[in-house]
Design an enzyme around this catalytic site. Sequence first.
Site, PDB file in Angstrom:
ATOM      1  N   SER A   1       5.611   4.720   2.656  1.00 58.88           N
ATOM      2  CA  SER A   1       5.356   3.917   3.855  1.00 58.88           C
ATOM      3  C   SER A   1       6.647   3.295   4.358  1.00 58.88           C
ATOM      4  O   SER A   1       7.602   3.109   3.594  1.00 58.88           O
ATOM      5  CB  SER A   1       4.345   2.807   3.517  1.00 58.88           C
TER       6      SER A   1
ATOM      7  N   TYR B   1       0.936  -3.977  -1.900  1.00 61.30           N
ATOM      8  CA  TYR B   1       0.986  -2.653  -1.277  1.00 61.30           C
ATOM      9  C   TYR B   1       2.434  -2.205  -1.070  1.00 61.30           C
ATOM     10  O   TYR B   1       2.799  -1.075  -1.435  1.00 61.30           O
ATOM     11  CB  TYR B   1       0.251  -2.704   0.059  1.00 61.30           C
TER      12      TYR B   1
END
Length: 283
Positions: free
Chosen positions: A174, A187
């Site tokens: 990401s 995350y």
Amino acid sequence: MTETVEMIHEDGLPGHESDLEPKPDWQPRYKGSGRLTGKVALITGGDSGIGRATAALFAREGADIAVAYMCEHDDAETTMKMVQDEGRRAIRLACDLGDRDACKALVDKVIANFGRLDILVNNAGEQHPDPDIRDITEDQLKRTFQTNIFSMFHLTQAALAHLKSGAAIINCTSVTSYKGSSELLDYSSTKGAITAFTRALSGNLVEKGIRVNAVAPGPIWTPLNPMGGASPQKLEHFGKSTPMGRPGQPNEVAPAFLFLACEDASYMTGQVLHPNGGVIVGS
């Protein structure tokens, strides 16, 4: 065909794409050219979002697809039909990827149905917004790491006996691996681990002829954020901070996975592609 490895209770994430409005764009944007003919791909989180778009595109390019997912059976069935509409074989496999034994059983099911495995796409992930680090419980921390990074170890370990020279592993990291996220601390940490795992694993497997790369999407319109993975405040301006001023669509990310899966990327390993709307980050 449907196979259920293990039934799982889940907390609502990543959510059902069938409930999402507006619907994400998953459809491949061009005709196939046979770049994955004869290949078999296992795509985790393949029921919706980026995973669904990748499954559809891989099928258009000639691959048979195993769709691994949690409990969104309706979404997984839709993805399977999309693959079949492209003339390819498909199975869906419900599995808790945080469990090592379940991952082993998942790979065994793929081999039992298709007889081979050529491409492993580690795409599944979960996120939980917490602006205050003190609100991240130990259970949430463990669960996020189990789903996002432990699963990649488990699946790679299980798949390695079946991956031959020329095979490809593609991990979904990401933009938060590079720039962080103030409300996605756990995350972001897992995504940093995925980037490092990709680089380390590429060196580990290069002599076997197995390429390992990653894709680092920016804000993409999938069920993950609007169905509990982002705060209402963040959703109100989702994707608008990118230079392109909008969120991306799953079918704008899937071609990055295709490139890394096929022979076009035969001289690339340990690399990360960045479909993120123009955000400049370190590679």
